[in-house]
Design a protein around this motif. Structure first.
Motif, PDB file in Angstrom:
ATOM      1  N   MET A   1       0.850  -1.177   0.000  1.00 45.78           N
ATOM      2  CA  MET A   1       0.000   0.000   0.000  1.00 45.78           C
ATOM      3  C   MET A   1       0.896   1.240   0.000  1.00 45.78           C
ATOM      4  N   PHE A   2       0.613   2.152  -0.912  1.00 46.52           N
ATOM      5  CA  PHE A   2       1.464   3.335  -0.986  1.00 46.52           C
ATOM      6  C   PHE A   2       0.693   4.454  -1.679  1.00 46.52           C
ATOM      7  N   LEU A   3       1.278   5.684  -1.595  1.00 47.00           N
ATOM      8  CA  LEU A   3       0.690   6.832  -2.268  1.00 47.00           C
ATOM      9  C   LEU A   3       1.272   6.941  -3.670  1.00 47.00           C
ATOM     10  N   ARG A   4       0.391   7.269  -4.646  1.00 49.57           N
ATOM     11  CA  ARG A   4       0.837   7.412  -6.024  1.00 49.57           C
ATOM     12  C   ARG A   4       0.334   8.736  -6.585  1.00 49.57           C
ATOM     13  N   TYR A  18      -2.827  14.144  -9.531  1.00 47.97           N
ATOM     14  CA  TYR A  18      -3.800  13.600  -8.595  1.00 47.97           C
ATOM     15  C   TYR A  18      -3.075  12.646  -7.642  1.00 47.97           C
ATOM     16  N   LEU A  19      -3.523  12.628  -6.392  1.00 47.42           N
ATOM     17  CA  LEU A  19      -2.903  11.782  -5.371  1.00 47.42           C
ATOM     18  C   LEU A  19      -3.853  10.641  -5.036  1.00 47.42           C
ATOM     19  N   GLN A  20      -3.312   9.407  -5.087  1.00 46.09           N
ATOM     20  CA  GLN A  20      -4.136   8.219  -4.861  1.00 46.09           C
ATOM     21  C   GLN A  20      -3.458   7.291  -3.862  1.00 46.09           C
ATOM     22  N   LEU A  21      -4.272   6.612  -3.067  1.00 43.99           N
ATOM     23  CA  LEU A  21      -3.787   5.551  -2.191  1.00 43.99           C
ATOM     24  C   LEU A  21      -4.061   4.238  -2.930  1.00 43.99           C
ATOM     25  N   VAL A  22      -2.995   3.515  -3.265  1.00 38.74           N
ATOM     26  CA  VAL A  22      -3.156   2.329  -4.111  1.00 38.74           C
ATOM     27  C   VAL A  22      -2.527   1.116  -3.432  1.00 38.74           C
ATOM     28  N   HIS A  23      -2.889  -0.029  -3.950  1.00 43.95           N
ATOM     29  CA  HIS A  23      -2.353  -1.282  -3.430  1.00 43.95           C
ATOM     30  C   HIS A  23      -2.158  -2.245  -4.602  1.00 43.95           C
ATOM     31  N   THR A  35      -2.521  -2.864 -10.109  1.00 38.45           N
ATOM     32  CA  THR A  35      -2.684  -1.782  -9.122  1.00 38.45           C
ATOM     33  C   THR A  35      -4.156  -1.518  -8.890  1.00 38.45           C
ATOM     34  N   LYS A  36      -4.529  -1.533  -7.628  1.00 42.87           N
ATOM     35  CA  LYS A  36      -5.919  -1.297  -7.250  1.00 42.87           C
ATOM     36  C   LYS A  36      -5.991   0.027  -6.485  1.00 42.87           C
TER      37      LYS A  36
END
Length: 592
Positions: A1-4, A18-23, A35-36
């Protein structure tokens, strides 16, 4: 899990992030990682950082403290150390609020000095207030034991050069500091209290004589003749005060005397060289100026010089309050010049007709406090005399006298049968004890007796002291209470010697000894303002401040310093002193 961070073009062709929290999930069928997106924070420039901070804090509660620290700070963050900071921060905040830093900076600019002497001098003043030591130890204390903003480290050479500069600008600094402090704190300077003390030095010999003016300063043509000239001071000297006739005793004339020389010590160390120090204090206990003179300087002449120095500060009318050591007719006449006035203690056991007349006048006492009664008596058309009576002091005086008379009676019991020579030896022994000798009477036949007339005369003086005042407008109560506040000067001397460690003085050069006294004065000034603003003793305040530390952390991104949490006493202290509370992160330096 990380910020993208994802960049896309909008309709205008401008790229927006844009900032997203992805896993990343593993897709076994496709045998690849996909990537989800778990949560989208929206545009990077519109992210609600406060909401993110709250989220991080909430998630951290699920972890133990150590794991939370690693997760939020990063595994590469290291704790370097911790230093006391509360004392230096509060003193520094008050130093700036009183404008002392501004006064020093202006003096530095005027003399085109580029060295960081303002910060170094503050460090030396803070050292006097928190951990008094020699300048060599003070430099080490500043560099390794405490945190001072703008002064990460210093050396003993820099400290000595800063003191030399301080000596050169001392008078200008005292004037500037007084006016800024008086205006900022609305000091009442209608009464100025003046007194002297002495500080001794453990030397084998006094300083070599050198030509001086009537103020005790070395004449310019003889500046190179002073003893102990050199670049560095020695350690191990100690200090005390004096009252014998000498330097400064004749106005407008010169004399030849060493700075550290023999005099009547107020610390009972007549066997050691000393210097004399004077201090003027307001009715609030704020020290406004200090002076230094050679060790044999007479008290009687000093207040005239002090009056002239303070007159040059263009103050309004001042009533000088001084002890009986300054009560000569010359001094009183000098203090009355212009709009000046005085309240001066008088010697009760005096042959002066005025003193005898004042004590013999009948009248009724007026109670002005639980332990103070006053009576004004008419003796002169130009001066007023107020007799003060302390009932508790009267009991104490009577008790001490009874003990002394009892000891004397025991010593002379049976002396009538002694041979004349033995009786003479006993008489000589008693004469070396002033307390006993006061009540001894020798008959015409050489017999030793207790002087009952003297006991009766002394009993009439129990708990009393006499004041002489030239101001026609002050009430008798104001005169008595004003003189009682002279104790503030005595408390200042006590604190200088016991809290600020005025002695030992680790210097040989006269300029640095004088600068050392100025540093002690500045430290006492800060301490007194803190005490009067908070209503607490410096010892109590310092105990709370010692609990406030600053920790240093370092990591790949850089180094930062963070203070410990402020307690309720800390917050109240900053509010009482009207100085801003420190930020949590006090210093941040990025890695290069």
């Amino acid at each position: 899990m990380f910020l993208r961070e994802v960049k896309r073009e909008n309709r205008n062709g401008t790229q927006v992030s844009y900032l997203q929290l992805v896993h990343n999930d593993w897709d076994p069928a496709a045998r690849t990682s996909r990537t989800k997106i778990l949560y989208s924070f929206g545009r990077t420039d519109q992210v609600d950082t406060a909401a993110i901070e709250r989220l991080i804090v909430s998630l951290s509660r699920l972890l133990d403290p150590a794991a939370a620290a690693r997760a939020t700070a990063g595994s590469d963050l290291r704790f370097i150390g911790s230093r006391p900071w509360g004392g230096t921060d509060v003193l520094d905040g008050l130093w700036r609020r009183l404008g002392i830093d501004t006064a020093l900076t202006k003096l530095l600019a005027r003399r085109r000095v580029s060295s960081p002497f303002e910060r170094v001098l503050f460090g030396l003043v803070a050292n006097r207030a928190l951990a008094p030591s020699s300048k060599l130890a003070a430099a080490d204390w500043i560099s390794h034991d405490v945190h001072i903003d703008g002064l990460p480290e210093t050396s003993d050479d820099v400290c000595y050069r800063a003191m030399d500069w301080l000596h050169d600008v001392g008078e200008h600094l005292e004037r500037a500091v007084f006016h800024q402090v008086a205006n900022l704190l609305n000091l009442e300077v209608d009464l100025l209290f003046f007194d002297t003390t002495s500080t001794y030095f453990e030397l084998e010999d006094p300083d070599e004589p050198v030509a001086r003016d009537d103020r005790g300063h070395v004449l310019p043509d003889h500046a190179g003749d002073k003893d102990g000239a050199g670049d560095k001071d020695g350690a191990g000297d100690k200090d005390g005060a004096g009252d014998k006739d000498g330097a400064g005793d004749k106005d407008g004339q010169t004399t030849s005397i060493g700075f550290r020389t023999y005099g009547k010590s107020k610390d009972s160390r007549d066997d050691l060289p000393q210097i004399v120090i004077g201090m003027a204090v307001t009715r609030d206990g704020i020290p406004v100026r200090v002076w230094c003179w050679p060790g044999n300087t007479s008290d009687s002449a000093l207040i005239r010089q002090v009056r002239d120095d303070m007159r040059d500060w263009t103050l309004s009318k001042i009533v000088w309050v001084a002890d009986r050591g300054f009560s000569s007719e010359h001094n009183r006449r000098y203090l009355r010049q212009g709009e000046g006035a005085y309240i001066i203690g008088e010697k009760l056991r005096s042959d002066s007709p005025e003193i005898k007349a004042a004590l013999s006048r009948q009248g009724r006492y007026t109670t002005i406090s639980d332990n103070m009664r006053v009576k004004e008596v008419k003796v002169s058309d130009t001066e007023r005399f107020v007799i003060c009576h302390n009932p508790d002091g009267a009991e104490r005086d009577a008790h001490i006298r009874a003990q002394l008379v009892g000891q004397l009676a025991e010593l002379i019991a049976g002396s009538d049968t002694l041979p004349v020579m033995k009786r003479g030896e006993l008489r000589g022994k008693i004469s070396t004890k002033p307390g006993l000798n006061r009540y001894l009477r020798v008959t015409p036949g050489g017999l030793l007796r207790v002087d009952k007339a003297k006991i009766k005369a002394e009993a009439n003086l129990d708990g009393k002291y006499l004041l002489r005042c030239s101001d026609p407008h002050l009430s008798a109560a104001d005169i008595a209470l004003g003189y009682k506040q002279l104790l503030e000067v005595e408390r200042g001397w006590r604190d200088m010697k016991q809290i600020l460690d005025l002695r030992p003085v680790y210097h040989r050069l006269e300029e640095r000894i004088r600068a050392h006294v100025v540093l002690c004065w500045l430290a006492l000034l800060l301490i007194r303002v803190i005490e009067t603003s908070t209503g607490q003793t410096w010892h109590h305040v310092r105990r709370h401040l010692d609990r406030l530390h600053v920790g240093t952390f370092t990591g790949p991104a850089g180094t930062f310093r963070q203070r410990t949490e402020l307690s309720k006493p800390h917050q109240d202290l900053f509010a009482a002193l009207d100085i801003p509370a420190p930020k949590q992160i006090i210093e941040l330096a990025a890695s290069r």
